[in-house]
Enzyme design. Structure first.
Site, mmCIF file in Angstrom:
data_model
loop_
_atom_site.group_PDB
_atom_site.id
_atom_site.type_symbol
_atom_site.label_atom_id
_atom_site.label_comp_id
_atom_site.label_asym_id
_atom_site.label_seq_id
_atom_site.Cartn_x
_atom_site.Cartn_y
_atom_site.Cartn_z
ATOM 1 N N SER A 76 0.830 -1.207 0.000
ATOM 2 C CA SER A 76 0.000 0.000 0.000
ATOM 3 C C SER A 76 0.861 1.252 0.000
ATOM 4 C CB SER A 76 -0.893 -0.001 1.251
ATOM 5 O OG SER A 76 -1.484 1.277 1.451
ATOM 6 N N TYR A 92 -0.871 -0.404 10.739
ATOM 7 C CA TYR A 92 -1.274 -1.042 9.474
ATOM 8 C C TYR A 92 -0.201 -0.812 8.412
ATOM 9 C CZ TYR A 92 -3.235 -1.305 4.814
ATOM 10 O OH TYR A 92 -3.413 -1.560 3.474
ATOM 11 N N LYS A 119 2.532 -3.470 6.310
ATOM 12 C CA LYS A 119 2.740 -3.562 4.861
ATOM 13 C C LYS A 119 4.229 -3.433 4.531
ATOM 14 C CE LYS A 119 -1.349 -4.365 3.367
ATOM 15 N NZ LYS A 119 -1.627 -5.693 2.765
ATOM 16 N N ASP A 174 -4.628 11.892 8.821
ATOM 17 C CA ASP A 174 -4.669 12.129 7.375
ATOM 18 C C ASP A 174 -3.453 12.935 6.926
ATOM 19 O OD1 ASP A 174 -6.913 10.770 6.749
ATOM 20 O OD2 ASP A 174 -8.226 12.495 6.582
HETATM 21 C C1 WQD Z 1 -9.460 9.909 1.150
HETATM 22 C C2 WQD Z 1 -9.627 11.388 1.415
HETATM 23 C C3 WQD Z 1 -9.979 11.930 3.731
HETATM 24 C C4 WQD Z 1 -13.903 10.114 4.237
HETATM 25 C C5 WQD Z 1 -7.060 4.769 3.112
HETATM 26 C C6 WQD Z 1 -6.011 3.975 3.817
HETATM 27 C C7 WQD Z 1 -5.026 3.456 2.804
HETATM 28 C C8 WQD Z 1 -5.731 2.695 1.717
HETATM 29 C C9 WQD Z 1 -6.826 3.525 1.081
HETATM 30 C C10 WQD Z 1 -5.498 0.331 2.206
HETATM 31 C C11 WQD Z 1 -8.891 11.844 2.673
HETATM 32 C C12 WQD Z 1 -11.198 12.306 2.883
HETATM 33 C C13 WQD Z 1 -12.697 10.531 3.689
HETATM 34 C C14 WQD Z 1 -14.889 11.088 4.582
HETATM 35 C C15 WQD Z 1 -13.421 12.819 3.785
HETATM 36 N N1 WQD Z 1 -6.233 1.462 2.216
HETATM 37 N N2 WQD Z 1 -12.471 11.851 3.470
HETATM 38 N N3 WQD Z 1 -14.617 12.404 4.334
HETATM 39 O O1 WQD Z 1 -7.259 7.718 4.034
HETATM 40 O O2 WQD Z 1 -6.363 8.234 1.700
HETATM 41 O O3 WQD Z 1 -6.441 5.879 2.489
HETATM 42 O O4 WQD Z 1 -7.698 3.975 2.148
HETATM 43 O O5 WQD Z 1 -4.431 0.143 1.709
HETATM 44 O O6 WQD Z 1 -4.130 2.616 3.483
HETATM 45 O O7 WQD Z 1 -5.340 4.845 4.696
HETATM 46 O O8 WQD Z 1 -8.558 7.040 1.956
HETATM 47 O O9 WQD Z 1 -10.900 7.259 1.257
HETATM 48 O O10 WQD Z 1 -10.356 7.249 3.768
HETATM 49 O O11 WQD Z 1 -9.766 9.226 2.376
HETATM 50 O O12 WQD Z 1 -13.198 14.016 3.579
HETATM 51 O O13 WQD Z 1 -16.010 10.759 5.093
HETATM 52 O O14 WQD Z 1 -11.019 11.652 1.653
HETATM 53 O O15 WQD Z 1 -9.713 12.930 4.700
HETATM 54 O O16 WQD Z 1 -8.363 13.127 2.451
HETATM 55 P P1 WQD Z 1 -7.118 7.337 2.606
HETATM 56 P P2 WQD Z 1 -9.974 7.646 2.370
#
Ligand code: WQD
Length: 333
Positions: A124, A148, A152, A293
């Site tokens: 990841s 996590y 990885k 984040d």
């Molecule tokens: C994306 C953006 C949030 C929800 C995660 C894991 C990563 C991978 C992919 C496994 C961010 C914003 C989110 C919400 C928001 N998984 N957001 N409101 O955190 O980049 O990655 O998933 O490998 O390891 O960390 O993905 O989709 O949670 O967030 O504003 O209700 O959307 O702050 O900027 P992330 P995400």
């Protein structure tokens, strides 16, 4: 001979199984169904038009692996099975290390004992943390910011060391933000429990199952103040695994590859694209940043193109269209 896909009923695993079958490979699925539904197996078999063998069990259980390798002739492994919640890993680090690293070690030992020549590992982009300004290459510093992410990175290193002491070769694929679904709408992101990720939540709002989307942070130093990510279609990721299995990597060697689109998109840009695709505004409100984040992340995927001949081909509109098509079909079930 067959490819063993652990976690093969899960989100990226199921799409990879379909892509592998489409590329003419026989596949055996191993899944404990802790974060996947059995519906996915029926859908995979329907898409593949084949009664693909499915083994139920824990990829970290050596007895399960002995039985699976004893029943099937395995010539390659793709390892997805892992716990993957950042927040959950902070609350239960030992559980994550035990589960995610235990399965890496048990699976590598079983594969090497049986002379399996190739293993592909689901890693990841979270291994990079926020140490480097994007675009990140595979040589960028890796400073994970959660247990996590540590599992990885450690998984990559354990497998590289195991490969170097054997005849097996290992490819680790670092995914950025997977989104979308198979165009049939029969398989997609169907997590057990509440999704934490952006696009599944946007789809819940569109489907009337969530009142609004909270935008986590509007004060980042980005084009519109919201955070930037590299969203990549899950079918492009699946095709990346087919390319990795076919890659010319010498025995005892290992290599990592970024799988992304190479471009970043903000949360507000995703919301605008989703409104366009779905034909309706997505109610949302600005909220505080989410702890943990990072501001911006996107990939440099030059190595995957040069060495695997792989690049993402599907754009954001396709990702969101396919994701919504899956959600609608699930709701009508
Ligand atoms: C994306 C953006 C949030 C929800 C995660 C894991 C990563 C991978 C992919 C496994 C961010 C914003 C989110 C919400 C928001 N998984 N957001 N409101 O955190 O980049 O990655 O998933 O490998 O390891 O960390 O993905 O989709 O949670 O967030 O504003 O209700 O959307 O702050 O900027 P992330 P995400």
């Amino acid at each position: 001979m067959a490819t063993l896909v652990t976690g093969g009923a899960g989100y990226i695993g199921s799409h990879t199984v379909v892509a592998l079958h489409g590329a003419g490979r026989d596949v055996v699925i191993l899944d404990d169904f802790s974060n996947a539904s059995r519906r996915a197996v029926d859908a995979i078999r329907s898409l593949a038009r084949s009664d693909l063998p499915v083994e139920e069990g824990d990829a970290g259980d050596s007895q399960v692996l002995d039985a699976v390798f004893g029943r099937h002739r395995i010539d390659s492994v793709v390892h997805f099975a892992a716990r993957k919640s950042v927040a959950e890993s902070v609350a239960d680090p030992l559980g994550y290390y035990r589960s995610n690293l235990g399965s890496v070690i048990s699976l590598a030992a079983a594969a090497i004992d049986r002379g399996v020549p190739r293993l592909v590992f689901s890693s990841s982009a979270t291994v990079y943390g926020s140490a480097s300004a994007p675009p990140v290459t595979e040589e960028s510093p890796t400073v994970p910011e959660s247990p996590y992410g540590e599992t990885k990175l450690m998984g990559e290193r354990i497998l590289a060391d195991a490969a170097a002491a054997s005849e097996m070769s290992v490819i680790s694929l670092r995914y950025f933000n997977p989104v979308g679904a198979h165009p049939s709408g029969l398989i997609g992101e169907d997590p057990s429990g509440e999704p934490a990720n952006l696009v599944p939540r946007i789809m819940q709002v569109a489907a009337g199952r969530r009142e609004r989307l909270d935008v986590y942070g509007a004060d980042y130093s980005t084009v519109d103040g919201t955070a930037v990510r590299d969203y990549v279609h899950v079918m492009d990721l699946a095709e990346g695994h087919v390319a990795a299995l076919d890659a010319d990597i010498a025995p005892a060697h290992s290599r990592t590859y970024n799988l992304g689109t190479g471009s970043g998109t903000t949360v507000l840009q995703i919301l605008a694209a989703a409104s366009e695709v779905l034909g309706t505004p997505i109610p949302h409100e600005m909220a505080e940043r989410r702890p943990g984040d990072i501001e911006a992340s996107w990939a440099d995927c030059t190595r995957a193109l040069d060495e695997l001949g792989w690049q993402a081909r599907r754009d954001l509109a396709q990702m969101l269209t396919d994701h919504w098509n899956f959600v609608r079909q699930q709701s009508s079930c």
